[in-house]
Structures are given as structure tokens and as C-alpha cells.
Write a protein that holds these residues in place. Sequence first.
Motif, mmCIF file in Angstrom:
data_model
loop_
_atom_site.group_PDB
_atom_site.id
_atom_site.type_symbol
_atom_site.label_atom_id
_atom_site.label_comp_id
_atom_site.label_asym_id
_atom_site.label_seq_id
_atom_site.Cartn_x
_atom_site.Cartn_y
_atom_site.Cartn_z
ATOM 1 N N PRO A 18 1.103 -1.635 0.231
ATOM 2 C CA PRO A 18 -0.621 0.205 0.398
ATOM 3 C C PRO A 18 0.466 1.165 -0.166
ATOM 4 N N ILE A 19 2.013 1.059 0.653
ATOM 5 C CA ILE A 19 2.671 2.066 0.883
ATOM 6 C C ILE A 19 3.815 2.612 -1.102
ATOM 7 N N VAL A 20 3.806 1.406 -0.784
ATOM 8 C CA VAL A 20 4.072 1.585 -2.500
ATOM 9 C C VAL A 20 2.808 2.282 -3.592
ATOM 10 N N LYS A 21 2.052 2.198 -3.486
ATOM 11 C CA LYS A 21 1.364 2.470 -3.909
ATOM 12 C C LYS A 21 0.827 4.371 -3.820
ATOM 13 N N ALA A 22 0.537 3.987 -3.119
ATOM 14 C CA ALA A 22 0.588 5.496 -2.043
ATOM 15 C C ALA A 22 1.443 6.827 -2.224
ATOM 16 N N TYR A 23 2.684 6.562 -1.698
ATOM 17 C CA TYR A 23 3.394 7.097 -1.288
ATOM 18 C C TYR A 23 3.981 7.509 -3.010
ATOM 19 N N PRO A 24 4.487 7.068 -3.840
ATOM 20 C CA PRO A 24 5.201 7.999 -5.389
ATOM 21 C C PRO A 24 4.085 8.423 -5.544
ATOM 22 N N THR A 25 2.644 8.065 -5.636
ATOM 23 C CA THR A 25 1.888 9.176 -6.071
ATOM 24 C C THR A 25 1.133 10.244 -5.570
ATOM 25 N N GLU A 26 1.230 10.400 -4.018
ATOM 26 C CA GLU A 26 0.338 11.630 -3.603
ATOM 27 C C GLU A 26 1.454 12.135 -3.026
ATOM 28 N N SER A 56 -2.995 8.335 -7.473
ATOM 29 C CA SER A 56 -3.678 8.387 -6.440
ATOM 30 C C SER A 56 -4.466 8.449 -6.587
ATOM 31 N N ILE A 57 -5.379 7.987 -7.375
ATOM 32 C CA ILE A 57 -7.011 7.503 -7.760
ATOM 33 C C ILE A 57 -6.671 5.561 -7.547
ATOM 34 N N TYR A 58 -6.768 6.108 -8.810
ATOM 35 C CA TYR A 58 -6.485 3.933 -9.570
ATOM 36 C C TYR A 58 -6.076 3.358 -9.352
ATOM 37 N N GLU A 59 -6.337 1.953 -9.750
ATOM 38 C CA GLU A 59 -5.330 0.200 -8.664
ATOM 39 C C GLU A 59 -6.076 0.437 -6.898
ATOM 40 N N GLY A 60 -7.109 1.257 -6.572
ATOM 41 C CA GLY A 60 -7.467 1.889 -5.172
ATOM 42 C C GLY A 60 -6.660 3.082 -4.938
ATOM 43 N N THR A 61 -7.630 4.294 -4.420
ATOM 44 C CA THR A 61 -7.143 5.614 -3.929
ATOM 45 C C THR A 61 -6.772 5.473 -2.768
ATOM 46 N N THR A 62 -5.887 6.859 -2.474
ATOM 47 C CA THR A 62 -5.283 6.625 -1.094
ATOM 48 C C THR A 62 -5.661 6.307 -0.211
ATOM 49 N N GLY A 63 -7.012 6.654 -0.058
ATOM 50 C CA GLY A 63 -7.797 6.484 0.971
ATOM 51 C C GLY A 63 -7.872 4.747 1.607
ATOM 52 N N ILE A 64 -8.430 3.730 0.201
ATOM 53 C CA ILE A 64 -8.218 1.949 0.219
ATOM 54 C C ILE A 64 -7.131 2.223 0.275
ATOM 55 N N GLN A 65 -6.130 2.410 0.150
ATOM 56 C CA GLN A 65 -4.486 1.666 0.706
ATOM 57 C C GLN A 65 -4.297 2.225 1.734
ATOM 58 N N SER A 66 -5.025 2.994 2.375
ATOM 59 C CA SER A 66 -4.707 3.179 3.976
ATOM 60 C C SER A 66 -5.687 2.541 4.660
#
Lengths: 603, 603
Positions: free
Chosen positions: A398-406, A441-451
Motif C-alpha cells: 500500500p505504501i508503494v502505491k500511495a507514497y509515489p503517487t501522493e 493516487s486514484i486508480y488501482e485503489g485510491t489513497t484512502g483505500i490503500q490507507s
Amino acid sequence: MAKEYVDIYTLKYLLYQVHGLDKLLETERYKDHDLASLDLFLDSVKEFSDRELYPYFKEMDQNPAQYQNGTVMVHKQVDVVMKKAGEMGIIAGPLDYDVGGLQIPFMIHTASTYIQEAANNHLPGYPGLTQGAAELIVHFGDDYLNKTYVPNMLAGKWGGTMCLTEPQAGSSLSDITTKAIPTQEGHYNIAGQKIFISGGDHQYAENIVHLLLARIEGAPSGTKGISLFVVPKNRVNKDGSLSKNDVHTVADFQKMGQRGYTTTHLGFGDSGDCRGWLVGEPHKGLKYMFLMMNSARISVGRGAAAISMAAYHASLQYAKERPQGRKLSSDGKKNPDEKPSLIIEHPDVRRMLLLQKAIAEGSLSLVLKAAKYYDLIQSTADKADKGKYRLLLEMIIPIVKAYPTEAGAIAVSNGLQVLGGYGYCNDFILQQYFRDIRIFSIYEGTTGIQSQDLLGRKIPLENGKALELLLTEILGTITLAMTFKDLHSQAKILGDKIKLTRKVLEFLTPFAKKGNYERYLADANLFMEFFAHVTIGWIWLEMAVRAQQSLEEKNQTYSKEFYESKIHSMKFYFKYELTKTLSLAESLMHDDTLTISDMRNIF
Amino acid sequence: MAKEYVDIYTLKYLLYQVHGLDKLLETERYKDHDLASLDLFLDSVKEFSDRELYPYFKEMDQNPAQYQNGTVMVHKQVDVVMKKAGEMGIIAGPLDYDVGGLQIPFMIHTASTYIQEAANNHLPGYPGLTQGAAELIVHFGDDYLNKTYVPNMLAGKWGGTMCLTEPQAGSSLSDITTKAIPTQEGHYNIAGQKIFISGGDHQYAENIVHLLLARIEGAPSGTKGISLFVVPKNRVNKDGSLSKNDVHTVADFQKMGQRGYTTTHLGFGDSGDCRGWLVGEPHKGLKYMFLMMNSARISVGRGAAAISMAAYHASLQYAKERPQGRKLSSDGKKNPDEKPSLIIEHPDVRRMLLLQKAIAEGSLSLVLKAAKYYDLIQSTADKADKGKYRLLLEMIIPIVKAYPTEAGAIAVSNGLQVLGGYGYCNDFILQQYFRDIRIFSIYEGTTGIQSQDLLGRKIPLENGKALELLLTEILGTITLAMTFKDLHSQAKILGDKIKLTRKVLEFLTPFAKKGNYERYLADANLFMEFFAHVTIGWIWLEMAVRAQQSLEEKNQTYSKEFYESKIHSMKFYFKYELTKTLSLAESLMHDDTLTISDMRNIF
């Protein structure tokens, strides 16, 4: 357009020196590869990206993919890149030999796609999703599906997509309603609507193989009744010829960015003649899809990391060429008769550039770390080790998805700011990166979902074992850093952040234990930000340790300045970014509950 | 498009209850106005905005202003709004009676323009800059200039612009090279290029009056040799007829956002026949321009505050209408057979909405505070008071420019995120707000420039007197808040933030005292963020105090829920935003100097 879009030296430094690709090549799985040939492969990908991707980046934005008379018209490079990606083995790359793959390390595949995405993020999704769809068939499909679809997909002849989202359900997959009705002939009749389908259709596709989630008639409600199907745009007849399969492109979504990468609305079975073939067992569709989700989420983090790197280079070049303003002299004044400085001389501009660098390179190293865990899972023979790497990967996904995008969006915004008014103008490329990166930060699960995934599923995973494994890795780096005088102070700080992490979790966990999950997860987004900063602090410390070692060993692979710049960026991250954990911890441990929904109407 | 774009109740609450407009109306300057008539005026502006601005918001983005054959073609509403703004007294509003103005309070003018900007930020700049240009003439121009230009400008017949930036100089005004050569006839011959001229030309303008900075031949170098000129597109002959003045639209800038508001590149005197008339004395141009800069910077903060308010309403409406996902039950699971929740029920969505609300309303109240100081300077008879309000205004101006623009961009991004994938699609309006607001932290002085102004000029102003005056105001609010039990905790926190501010300045000031201005100002941007948070903490506490008073007095002007929602938002700001000061202080007092330019090459 800038002269350069990627720092290939840093990419290779991370692969070879920081993440030790050489050790991976000693394993059975990767023994046919050597560093020299993989290095050449990366150079060929760079050259390919220079020639076939980067030059079309701007025009794909200006002439977006567009729905016309039942299909989507895309830029001609979509066709070129799909076919070349097939020829060059980019699509088949990481797959096993026995299904037609090249068994190259996922780290190298990640680096290769990263280069392409930095060059032009509108294109690599077409072969990328095709690969993902093919992998689903390879892992879970039967022999018929494998033989019928996979070879043409790996060759770049047929595209592939993932069809999850439906108009009424959004991210809530338990609410999908696309129907699958079994038939005597073995296939299912499919009927439903899917939206936000990336690469869902285009004029060059001889065929597109949709991997689609649907509900078999009479299936249980919720996520437990969802099955996975192969639903081709054109079905394959026994003689190999194709005939239409009642899959229609209803419309497309015109977007703020990534405009060359089509996002479509597809209708299945409008005329009652759409056939789908079940992948694996009934009702296990979501499980299969989620087994592939890790690599999909790494891909999104990777793409955002690539854009932030490209934007960094564009603003860096501008800052090095643009004269403006003057430095302050010791009386606090400026002398107008002096020659103007280059804007890179101004501390605030340097701050913005270093912020970009810290985020872009930190993101890249994190993504490569995930790819390494992925490779280790595949290549490690030892079962315990395999389990360990699986948990480590689950933990950081989830961090790999969220951090680079945010953080990447913030980095690019700073890049735009470096150019001032020009950054906002279409003549400069920064505004395109700014628009493009916003979808990540939206597709493949938003940051909210990753969090929610991080705090709700990964932190408690196997009673906290995944977390402890990760913290042990971080503590290992801290111990190593402690042996270098120059890194001592940051090593100590990161150690304190581990303690702070435990303190925050000690505050939050009782809510979950008492069954108050809403409270436990209410600030999951802040926890993500907090924990991502700790993680990137580790990632940077690891890079700095390797650089410091190289300096002390007088390793000549890179220049002294190169190694020093890595240590400098680490220090920048610790001073300007890691400090944010302090405030986040204060917010996370705050007693006020202001967002829980059963409160009085506050809007 | 959302049903609503502005919260007119909160706007009026701030004007009438929090910032006490009624007291202002007791002064000599504003005695002809009463609350009822001003309230009606605001309603008429809202109605005007509903009718003439909001409906064209999206199409002005989709059909941007565009350079064609020597002029710029803009949307027809530019013509409508310019003329209506003249008729309705919007342009002349805040000016003195004796120059044709209506002498309405600047607070009301601010509220009026805010409504228009929330409706459609592409339009109010046309009359807005015309007003600014007219004011420059009114304050510093001679009788001839006043008679010749001002009446048609106030009537909305002629446009006005500010011509500062040149291609080679950017924000560095000391480097401008546009030439002004005196002639026997009294006018000057002007020659040069100006870029980024907002509203610089369009097909409906009978005339455009440019207020232009240029250097009289032989003038001293730097900012001390810059003079201000009136340079009309068409010059006014003695009989009142117009003839061309050799001002050419060379090109326009196509931008990422605010696309209906043209940004032009103008050439002056390409054929050697461009006449300019000196405003005031030679070499004082920058001084005059900067005397008007305060209101220009308030305008930019106001515009950003308006966009964040509009975006908040658009995402709020979506969140109240869109069902998706389910709440967690006490076993941490979701029941798929339950009806989906509206997304506003999800804590993380509420967090994003409350963040938007806290930023949008906090920004608005700050902007109105600045407008109030502006009014007090104009209307207060007492000289000491006048001086006090002048210093208070100077002190907060950079924050009024920087906070709503920087935080507003974050707010809008959160608004976009609330919509998920739809937020990124052109069918929804969030992506337009996201693009539009991004320019606000750039024009009229970037955030970097505002931050240098805050730390470099305003904090030390009159030996710290301006700062002390502001802190005294803040302490006044804290003392008042202390009298309410429910606000006690936040009052104490804000008091601690004042102490933290002093501590940060005690760390930084010695650098300036030792002449190391580069180090003193290196992290000015962080100081801005830090001090802006403290300031908005004050602004919110002030709002909460007023709400708490109303609750205890059982004031029925607004509902109980309305007052409670203000206190709730204040608490949200303190928990989620004000906490950031902790980390920022740590970064500001960090010993590492990583951005000073004479270090080794780190890029």
C-alpha cells in the motif's frame, strides 16, 4: 520538452549497488541472465524510449484518444509500441519460460517499464495491462484459454484489459452486477456495463482480451460471489478466425491528463450474444484478481515515480539555464549592476529541486525494493524465506502505491513552481506532468483505500508479524548506519521514529480491539502518511549507507560527487520531510473524533 | 456543475458577526451606507453571478481565449460582464465619491468580487484589473490622465491592465528594459515587450489602458530607475476620437487553467509610434505600483479562497448524493446485503470535506480581515490607529496572498479525490477548479516571493512592531476564548504556538543580525507555512469565539447547527492542520544548511 527525462545512472546505481541485483542472478530462476546482458537490455529500452515514446509525449496530450463511431481512435504510436513491446520481449519478459516468457527479474522489468513511463506515461499501459491480463490467464486459466489467447498477447498483437468497475459501484466491488449465465457449450453469456477501462478499445487492436469480473447467476452476494472471465472483443473460432463477441465501446472518458491512454466505457452482451470463459473456479474471481493486484499496485507507484523523475529533470534543466534575480549581499540588498544569477542559485529554488529529487529517487528506490521482494518470493528456495518476503511485500504494497503517487504530485507541483508563470503555460511540459500524475493516487485503489489496507489489514497481518519483519529490516539499516560517523545522527533519528510508530499504534490498537473499527481507521490516511515517511526515511538511509560505503572504499563506479549527492539528498529528506512524522503523530494520537459519521450534521 | 458554488450564509456571518461590518458603517467615510442596502447589494451580485458568470464557467475553459490575427478572441461574456460591472458600480464601488466612486467598504467590495470569482474565476479579472489601473491613475496621475481615462474605465467601457513582466526579467523588476524617451510634446515614446499581461487585449475592447513600468532614458539602474506610464492601446485625440497607438498583441499564452482569462504578450512601439504619459514623478513607478500591490495581493488570495469554496461545494454535493461502499460493523466486516452508504458517511471522505471547509472558510475570513484593516486605514480618523492598521495589514498581506493559494490548491485536490475517478474526468467540474487554482500561487508574486517578504521585510518591520501588533491581536482572541470552557483547550494551544513562533524567530534572527541573510531567508517558505498556520489558527479561534458567544446568547440569526459547525471546523483545523507547526518548527530550527548555493554541486 527537456533534454533528459530520467537519471539512468541513479536507476542503475539502485539496481546494482543498493538493491544488489547481482545476488539475485545467482539463484536458479535467474541463472541464465547476467548483469552485462541485463544492462544492455536497459540501454536498449532507453534507446527505444528516446525514439518511440518521448517524442510523442506532448502530441498525445494535445490529440487525446477519442471515441468515434463505436471505437476509440488513439495515436499511431500505440500500435508501434504494442508491437515493439512484443518483439523486444517487454510483454513476455518477467513470465516463466514454459509459458513463453523470458524469466527476467521483476526488478529489471520494473526498471525497463519505469524508463518507458518516464519518457511517456501515456503508452506503457497498453502493453502493461496486456501483460497483466495474460498473467491472470497463465496463473489461473485452463489450457484452452492459455493456448487461445496468451501467445498473441505476449506478441503484442492482441491487447488485454482488467474490467472491474461498474457505474453504480465504483470502488465497491461487492456491488458489481454484471451477469454470467452458464450455457450447455461450456461458455457463459455475459451481460453488463464496465467503466474506467484503461486501454479498453482502439482502432489498431485486432483483438482485446478482457479479464472481467462478473456474478454467475445465483451466486452469493458480496465479494464471495464474484467470478473471473475471459471475454474477448472478438471470439476465436476453431479455425483461428475471429468473429464479433457483442462487446461494445459505449463511450470514453475525456480526462484532465494521461489523455493518450484511453479510458473506456464498455457494454457486454447488449444483443445477448457475448460469451465469456470462466477463469479457474467459480466465485474466486476477486481472489485471483487480488493475487495480481500487488504487481498492478507496484506498477502505479512506479509510473508516478517515473513522472516525478521526468518532471524533476525538466525543472532542473530550466533552473540551470534561466537567469533571474540576484543573490543577497551581506547588507541584505541586491546590486542591480551585477549579472543576474541563474535561478538554481536561489536557496528556495534549490529547496524545491531537492524536494523533487528526494521524492523521485526515494519513490524509485521503494518501488525497486518491492520488485526485489517480488523476485525473492519467486526465486528463493527456502520456504521460510519465501514466507518472509511475501509478508514484507504485503506490508509495503500500500505504501508503494500511495507514497509515489501522493508525494509525486507534490514533487511535480514544486517542479511547475520552479518555472514560475512558464510552468503554467502549455509551451512548457511541467503542466502536463502535473495533470498526468494526478490520476495515480486514484486508480488501482485510491489513497484512502490503500490507507485502510495498510492500517486495517497489513499492520495486523499475522498478528503483527509483517510489521515486525519490516521494522527488523529498518533496524538492520539503522545498525549499519550507526557504524558511519557521518550517518550517526540520522540513524538515531530513524530509530526514534520506530519508537514513535509503536507509540502511535499503542494508541490506536485498543480501538480495534474494542471493536471500534470506525475509530481505529478514521485517520488511516494520516497513518499512511506517517508510516510512509518512516519507510522512505529508511529507504534514503539505505541509499546513503551504500554511498558512504562506496566513498570509504573509494569505489570508482560513480563519482565522489554522485555518492555525496545521495547523502545530501538523504539529509534533505530527514530535515524537510521525515520531520513531518512529528505533527502526524500528534494528530493521530489526538482525542477529538471529528470525522466519525454518527455525529450531528456538520456540513 | 454543482447546484451551489458559494456559502452566502457563511460569507454574511463573517462580514456581519465576526468582522463587525456594522461598526465600520459608523465612520464618517461609510456613513451613507447601511447594512440593509449593502446586504441587498450582495444579493444582487449573487443573482448577477448566478445569471451571467456561473453558467459560462465550463464553456470558457473548453473554448479558451485565443490569439487570432493580431488580437485575442475571448468569450462573449467578457463584454457582458465588463459592461454590467460598470453599470452596477462594481468597478467604481470602493473608489472615493470625488472621482466617481461609490465609497463602499472594501470589505463589501471584497465579498462581492469573491462571489463572482466563486461563480467563474475567468471573468472578474477583466473589471478587476481595470479598477486597479484606474486607481493608479486616480492616486498618482494628473488631471489630464484622470479626465481622459478614468470615467470610461469605471463605466466598464475601457479595460485596464498592469504591464510589469518582461521576457528576460521574470519576477525581477530591477531588470526591466522597456524604454521611455521624453518628447517635446510632453508624452514619452515607449518601446519594449511585456509578457503575462492578464486581460491584455480582446476583440470587445474599444480601448485598453495599460499601466506600464518602463525606464526613462538615462535613468539609474535597478528598481530606482523605473517609472510608471499610461500607455493606451488607442490614444485619445483632442476631439475624443481614438487612433492607434502602436501597441500590438504579439501572441497569447495558452495555459493549463483559467483559460478564459487571456494572458498576452504585448509589443509597444514596434513602429516607433507608441506614446506613453508619465504617472506622477519619474523613477517612482515601482513605489506607486507597490502601493497598489496590497490590494492586488488581497485579490489573488480572495480568488483562490473563492475557488476552494466552489470546489468544496461541488464535492460536498457529490458526497451527499453518491452511494458507495458500506460502513464497518463492530466485527470489522461489511455486510454486502446492506444498502450502500452515501460516501459522506465514510470518515475519510468527511476528513477530506472538512479539510476543504476549514481551508476555504479560514481563507475567506483571513481575506475579509485584510479588507477590514484596509477599510480601517481609510476610515479611522485617529492617526495612531491608522498607523496600527497599516502595520497590521502590511504584516498579513503576504499570508493573505500565500495561504489561500497554497492551502486552496490542496483543498481542491482533496475535493477532486472525493469524486474518485470521476474527479479526474472532464464531465465533472473538480478537475477545472484543480487546474484553475494552480496559477494563484504564482502570479502577483510567487509563494517564494511572499515568503521572502514575510520573513525578510514584514517580521523585521519597524523593529518588529508589526509582528508585535499582530501577536497582540491574537493574544486578545486567546484571552476571549479562555472565557469559554469549550474553547479553553484550543486557546491554550494557540498560546503555545505564539511561544513557538518566538522560539523559531530567536533561532533565525541571529543569522540576519550577523549579515547572513541567505541563511536567514533560506527556509522562508517553511516559515510562511508555519506562520500562516498560526494565523489561520487565530482566524478560526476568532470564528469559534463568535459562534460560542452566539450559542450562549441564544442568538437566532443562524441555526444552532450553523454555530456548532463553525466550532467543529475550528477543532478540525486545530487537530489536523495547526499541528503541522510542530514539524515545521523542527525543520526551521534544524542546523543542516542544505540549500545554500555555495555548496558543492549536488544536482
